[in-house]
Design an enzyme around this catalytic site. Structure first.
Site, PDB file in Angstrom:
ATOM      1  N   HIS A  87       0.807  -1.216   0.000  1.00 50.08           N
ATOM      2  CA  HIS A  87       0.000   0.000   0.000  1.00 50.08           C
ATOM      3  C   HIS A  87       0.847   1.277   0.000  1.00 50.08           C
ATOM      4  CE1 HIS A  87       0.336   0.725   4.410  1.00 50.08           C
ATOM      5  NE2 HIS A  87       0.236  -0.583   4.544  1.00 50.08           N
ATOM      6  N   ASP A  89      -0.129   4.398   1.166  1.00 46.39           N
ATOM      7  CA  ASP A  89      -0.326   5.379   2.249  1.00 46.39           C
ATOM      8  C   ASP A  89       0.369   4.965   3.539  1.00 46.39           C
ATOM      9  OD1 ASP A  89      -2.205   3.221   2.373  1.00 46.39           O
ATOM     10  OD2 ASP A  89      -3.399   4.346   3.804  1.00 46.39           O
ATOM     11  N   ASP A 120       6.341   0.181   6.898  1.00 50.37           N
ATOM     12  CA  ASP A 120       4.912   0.025   6.579  1.00 50.37           C
ATOM     13  C   ASP A 120       4.480   1.148   5.643  1.00 50.37           C
ATOM     14  OD1 ASP A 120       2.264  -0.635   6.581  1.00 50.37           O
ATOM     15  OD2 ASP A 120       1.845   0.135   8.580  1.00 50.37           O
ATOM     16  N   GLU A 154      -4.996   2.026   2.514  1.00 46.14           N
ATOM     17  CA  GLU A 154      -5.052   0.790   3.308  1.00 46.14           C
ATOM     18  C   GLU A 154      -5.197   1.096   4.795  1.00 46.14           C
ATOM     19  OE1 GLU A 154      -3.775  -2.531   5.780  1.00 46.14           O
ATOM     20  OE2 GLU A 154      -2.798  -0.584   5.641  1.00 46.14           O
ATOM     21  N   GLU A 155      -4.591   2.195   5.223  1.00 45.94           N
ATOM     22  CA  GLU A 155      -4.555   2.479   6.665  1.00 45.94           C
ATOM     23  C   GLU A 155      -5.905   2.953   7.208  1.00 45.94           C
ATOM     24  OE1 GLU A 155      -2.237   1.608   8.515  1.00 45.94           O
ATOM     25  OE2 GLU A 155      -0.358   1.600   7.396  1.00 45.94           O
ATOM     26  N   ASP A 181       2.542  -7.157   3.827  1.00 38.95           N
ATOM     27  CA  ASP A 181       2.171  -6.184   4.864  1.00 38.95           C
ATOM     28  C   ASP A 181       2.092  -6.759   6.277  1.00 38.95           C
ATOM     29  OD1 ASP A 181       1.599  -3.664   5.748  1.00 38.95           O
ATOM     30  OD2 ASP A 181      -0.526  -3.730   5.236  1.00 38.95           O
ATOM     31  N   HIS A 375       4.076   2.066  12.511  1.00 40.49           N
ATOM     32  CA  HIS A 375       3.224   2.972  13.298  1.00 40.49           C
ATOM     33  C   HIS A 375       3.936   3.532  14.542  1.00 40.49           C
ATOM     34  CE1 HIS A 375      -0.847   1.422  11.516  1.00 40.49           C
ATOM     35  NE2 HIS A 375       0.158   1.234  10.671  1.00 40.49           N
TER      36      HIS A 375
HETATM   37 ZN   LIG Z   1       0.669  -1.632   6.344  1.00 37.92          ZN
END
Ligand SMILES: [Zn+2]
Length: 403
Positions: A87, A89, A120, A154-155, A181, A375
């Protein structure tokens, strides 16, 4: 086919992508547009022709959200496509004071690349991109048709990304996917199943009063505490089956978020609210879990005079696991075995893009070599992992015929 030494280029592209922020608008960012455009022009310079699929979104400066798609014919060009999914984003940087570097200025140090999105999901974008690039530059054709899919959003639920691509019919149920992911530090874990996910916020409505006169009110906080404890006991006992495909092997029901109620110690609260995060084994339908919750709510309402309501914050029903004999599973297992050791196969608490793809019948696995910094402040990717993942993906796409 061994990976030529793309290490320096891989570092350069990772740094470049960190420095083009693609924070999801749901987290206050400007979206993925510039990052998608940079990747597209990078690919065009290499003679590759990607396509950018756009979805309107008034919240972003460009008023649209991009997903990048690219296909390369395999030797058996009429067969299904093996998609590599990463992804575009990221989440926001969070509390900047916890970062020791600028989150949007890449820093290369001690074999790591530090910056928001490094692990990520920029690592995944770069490893899949260099898989295609390695084939193109060496004039090799993948054994089966190969696709890159870099969706937006995706987030924050994938509504502006993968969900739209699926609705547009981009994927065939016979296609397969490696969603890059989730994964473990040794890079040997292949995820083939996800639990159902249910987030519920409960609201207990009683009657506010002076704490010295509880007979004049209905103490929502006390009722909420008892209700939460009973809910916890009930669900853990009733849905306690074990399935050792998953880690942990049982359904989880956890009270997580709590909310402010009153501003003083001597006020009997008239409202109470909490969230429960449920991750349920696929054998249990979520409808049955919700039925039991509603039953307990009726009992409590009758017993206490309080009103109890709930709101579904997120619901993703479970889909059947990807079969272990699917070609993508066998190819990835063989590639991991070749350079890293015996792979392990299992399920996680969900949920990734793979769940959407499994829902239309595609065989999708989730795999990557990750250290778990996603994150977090000071997120980083290990350069060795990006290079090793690229090599494994090359082994997978050039080995289709042999497995
Ligand atoms: Zn991710």
């Amino acid at each position: 086919m061994d990976l030529p030494d793309y290490r320096d280029e891989i570092i350069e592209v990772m740094c470049k992508l960190i420095e083009i922020p693609a924070v999801n608008p749901a987290y206050g960012g400007g979206g993925e547009y510039e990052r998608a455009c940079w990747i597209a022009s990078f690919m065009k310079r290499e003679g590759l022709e990607p396509e950018i699929y756009e979805v309107a979104d008034e919240l972003t400066p460009q008023k649209r959200r991009p997903s990048l798609l690219f296909k390369m014919d395999g030797k058996a060009s009429n067969g299904p496509v093996l998609w590599l999914v990463a992804h575009l984003d990221t989440v926001s940087e969070g509390d900047r004071s916890l970062w020791s570097t600028d989150p949007f200025k890449a820093e290369v140090r001690d074999g790591r690349i530090i910056g928001r999105g490094a692990e990520d999901n920029i690592q995944a974008i770069v490893s899949s991109l260099f898989t295609v690039l390695a084939l193109k530059r060496t004039g090799r054709q993948p054994e089966c048709n190969l696709g890159l899919c870099f969706p937006a959003d995706e987030e924050a639920g994938s509504e502006y990304g993968l969900v739209r691509l699926i609705n547009e019919g981009i994927f065939d149920p016979k296609d397969e996917a490696i969603v890059l992911d989730a994964g473990r530090p040794d890079g040997r874990f292949i995820e083939v199943a996800e639990k159902a996910v249910l987030w519920l916020r409960f609201f207990i409505k009683g009657k506010q009063a002076h704490a010295s006169s509880p007979h004049l009110g209905i103490n929502a906080s006390a009722i909420g505490t008892h209700f939460g404890a009973d809910l916890d006991d009930l669900l853990k006992a009733k849905y306690g089956a074990r399935d050792y495909l998953f880690e942990p092997p049982y359904s989880t029901f956890e009270i997580t978020q709590k909310f402010d109620n009153v501003s003083s110690p001597n006020i009997l609260p008239g409202t109470d609210s909490f969230v429960m995060d449920c991750r349920v084994l696929p054998k249990y339908p979520l409808g049955s879990v919700l039925g039991d919750i509603e039953h307990l709510i009726s009992e409590y309402e009758f017993k206490t005079g309080a009103k109890i309501e709930y709101k579904v914050l997120q619901r993703a029903d479970a889909v059947p696991p990807t079969p272990l004999d699917a070609p993508v599973v066998r190819k990835l297992m063989a590639a991991i075995e070749k350079r890293r050791g015996t792979p392990t196969i299992g399920g996680i608490g969900g949920s990734t893009c793979a769940a959407f793809l499994r829902r239309i019948g595609m065989a999708a696995v989730v795999w990557s070599t990750l250290l778990g910094t996603a994150h977090s402040p000071n997120e980083y990717a290990a350069i060795d992992n990006v290079v090793a993942d690229t090599q494994t993906l090359i082994d997978v796409v050039t080995a289709c015929a042999e497995t």
